[in-house]
Design an enzyme around this catalytic site. Structure first.
Site, short mmCIF file in Angstrom:
data_model
loop_
_atom_site.label_atom_id
_atom_site.label_comp_id
_atom_site.label_asym_id
_atom_site.label_seq_id
_atom_site.Cartn_x
_atom_site.Cartn_y
_atom_site.Cartn_z
N ASP A 132 5.64 -9.89 6.13
CA ASP A 132 4.80 -10.85 5.40
C ASP A 132 5.43 -11.37 4.11
O ASP A 132 4.97 -12.35 3.55
CB ASP A 132 3.45 -10.20 5.04
CG ASP A 132 2.62 -9.92 6.26
OD1 ASP A 132 2.78 -10.64 7.26
OD2 ASP A 132 1.80 -8.99 6.23
N HIS A 137 -2.31 -12.21 7.25
CA HIS A 137 -3.74 -12.21 6.96
C HIS A 137 -4.02 -12.62 5.53
O HIS A 137 -4.93 -13.36 5.24
CB HIS A 137 -4.32 -10.80 7.21
CG HIS A 137 -4.89 -10.66 8.57
ND1 HIS A 137 -4.48 -9.69 9.45
CD2 HIS A 137 -5.83 -11.39 9.23
CE1 HIS A 137 -5.14 -9.83 10.59
NE2 HIS A 137 -5.96 -10.85 10.47
N GLN A 188 6.34 -11.24 16.70
CA GLN A 188 6.90 -11.58 15.38
C GLN A 188 7.43 -10.36 14.64
O GLN A 188 8.19 -10.46 13.69
CB GLN A 188 5.84 -12.29 14.53
CG GLN A 188 5.49 -13.66 15.05
CD GLN A 188 4.19 -14.20 14.47
OE1 GLN A 188 4.19 -14.92 13.50
NE2 GLN A 188 3.07 -13.84 15.08
N ARG A 189 6.98 -9.19 15.05
CA ARG A 189 7.48 -7.95 14.42
C ARG A 189 8.46 -7.22 15.31
O ARG A 189 8.97 -6.16 14.94
CB ARG A 189 6.29 -7.02 14.14
CG ARG A 189 5.53 -7.43 12.95
CD ARG A 189 4.67 -6.37 12.33
NE ARG A 189 4.28 -5.23 13.08
CZ ARG A 189 3.05 -4.71 13.06
NH1 ARG A 189 2.11 -5.29 12.35
NH2 ARG A 189 2.77 -3.63 13.72
N GLY A 193 0.84 -1.20 0.00
CA GLY A 193 0.00 0.00 0.00
C GLY A 193 0.86 1.25 0.00
O GLY A 193 0.63 2.19 -0.76
O1 F6P Z 1 1.58 -6.47 7.65
C1 F6P Z 1 2.28 -6.93 8.71
C2 F6P Z 1 1.37 -7.50 9.77
O2 F6P Z 1 2.15 -7.80 10.89
C3 F6P Z 1 0.55 -8.72 9.37
O3 F6P Z 1 1.24 -9.92 9.34
C4 F6P Z 1 -0.53 -8.69 10.42
O4 F6P Z 1 -1.65 -9.39 9.95
C5 F6P Z 1 -0.78 -7.23 10.58
O5 F6P Z 1 0.40 -6.56 10.18
C6 F6P Z 1 -1.11 -6.81 11.98
O6 F6P Z 1 -1.39 -5.45 11.96
P1 F6P Z 1 -1.52 -4.52 13.24
O7 F6P Z 1 -0.15 -4.30 13.79
O8 F6P Z 1 -2.13 -3.27 12.74
O9 F6P Z 1 -2.36 -5.26 14.22
#
Ligand code: F6P
Length: 424
Positions: A137, A181, A284-285, A114
């Site tokens: 992702d 997702h 995971q992030r 995006g």
């Molecule tokens: O796009 C990265 C991601 O971590 C996806 O894997 C996950 O579905 C989404 O972002 C979660 O988003 P948020 O941090 O807005 O909950």
């Protein structure tokens, strides 16, 4: 004077700082002109509202291993780009205004699909933009790899590893929710790396009967536990048959927090095995980037900076090692589906000499398999077919289908049927 802007957009990941460091260090050592660095805060919001920090090279030292983003990030959905902000500010004109007000020569944008579309829009407005592919992702079109991905796999794999010991002690089934997702790269890779017994991903709707059969078969053959790795966006065959509207309605009516709870409940009811849910979630992030991410992020930063110094704008840095060159008989037997959405791949000029610092100019090993892509939307299937016809069998292969399937077909020891991926 070379004036550059930096921004990080969308969900964060572990290697954003490493990437920005790569950009800045390369510019500092290779630019003939002094550099002025503007760091926009919280993604495109900073560009819209002119919220920025004037930064020095020192700000980019010591951040190689730091997760998150020193600039902050936010989501500014592309589809709402032309909808004014709550206070009436029009986003695109505001961003263009900030860019010109600061007399920027280039904006480096670290973001996913995006955010890259928004970067493309800014390019259309005449701004010099270079995009860099961020996301855990690994689903940014035009590149085989995004930074953040390998670190996320590590975290998810560690979770599966840890769950193994407790699952085995108690003889339980564990359903582990892994991020993704729309795409299943992390659950697939972490599932393979962690030895999950069943992997469910959005790309392949699952058949619950097969999942149950796999669990029962494991129990019959003496396994005390089963690990089911499930993508956030996993979908059953029945749900996949619904229209988009019906599916959305079903999701809105769901009483459980997410699909893993429904899957766990069904498994427990049908197998009689105690079943638990585990969710590593945003870990995971989070945390530090792994070694591979640090390297790839640095490679991306180096490429982007060198492109900027050459005055080459309007591109996204990408890794495209596998699909760029030829179509061998073996790969054409896999024909469609193949690879990625490649548009006009072009090789960057090869690196020149290296000095001992590695930055001036960067060592060849620090260059990604360099290819870059127009910031244009993915090709449609018919355009892909036409381009492939024109390119001939030896030309570059253009494709549009998710490459995941190719990968699946190639994983030895796994077979998949009706959506579940189980050991062969
Ligand atoms: O796009 C990265 C991601 O971590 C996806 O894997 C996950 O579905 C989404 O972002 C979660 O988003 P948020 O941090 O807005 O909950």
């Amino acid at each position: 004077m070379l004036r550059i802007g930096l921004l990080t957009s969308g969900g964060d990941c572990q290697a954003l700082n490493a990437t920005m460091r790569g950009i800045v260090k390369t510019l500092m050592t290779n630019s003939e002109e002094p550099i002025e660095i503007y760091g926009f805060e919280d993604g495109y919001q900073g560009l819209i509202y002119s919220r920025f920090r004037v930064m020095s090279p020192a700000d980019f030292s010591g951040i190689l291993t730091r997760g998150g983003t020193i600039l902050g990030t936010s989501r500014t959905p592309f589809k709402r780009l032309d909808v004014p902000e709550a206070d009436g500010v029009e986003k695109v004109p505001a961003m263009v205004h900030t860019y010109h007000k600061l007399q920027l020569d280039c904006l480096f944008m670290l973001g996913g699909n995006g955010s890259t579309k928004t970067a493309n829009r800014l390019r259309e407005e005449g701004l010099n933009v270079i995009a860099l592919p961020k996301t855990i992702d690994n689903d940014t079109w035009g590149t085989e790899l995004t930074f953040g991905f390998t670190s996320a796999i590590d975290v998810a794999t560690k979770c599966i590893d840890d769950i193994h010991t407790t699952a085995s002690s108690h003889g339980r089934v564990f359903v582990i929710e892994i991020m993704g997702h729309k795409v299943g790269w992390i659950p697939l890779y972490a599932g393979v790396a962690g030895g999950a017994d069943v992997i469910l991903i959005p790309e392949i709707p699952y058949d619950m009967d097969n999942v149950i059969k796999t669990i029962e078969h494991r129990m019959e053959t003496g396994s005390r536990f089963t690990i089911v790795a499930v993508a956030e966006g996993a979908i059953s065959k029945e749900d996949a048959a619904l229209s988009k509207k019906e599916y959305k309605k079903k999701l809105a009516e769901r009483t459980s927090p997410s699909i893993v709870y429904d899957i766990a409940k069904e498994i427990e009811a049908k197998t009689g095995r105690e079943t638990r849910v585990a969710i590593p979630g945003h870990t995971q992030r989070g945390g530090q980037p792994d070694a591979q991410d640090r390297i790839f992020a640095t490679q991306c930063g180096v490429e982007a900076a060198l492109g900027c110094l050459r005055g080459e704008f309007g591109y996204m840095i990408a890794r495209c090692a596998t699909y760029r060159s030829r179509r061998s008989p073996a790969s054409s037997s896999m024909s469609t589906p193949r690879a990625t959405w490649c548009a006009r791949p072009r090789r960057w000029a090869s690196a020149s000499a290296t000095n001992s610092l590695g930055w001036n100019p960067p060592h060849r090993a620090l260059r990604p398999r360099p290819t870059y892509f127009d910031l244009a939307p993915p090709l449609t299937p018919s355009k892909v077919a036409n381009r492939n016809r024109r390119a001939g069998p030896e030309g570059p292969a253009f494709t549009y289908s998710p490459r995941l399937f190719v990968f699946l077909l190639r994983v030895p020891g796994l077979k998949f049927s009706c959506g579940e991926i189980v050991p062969a």
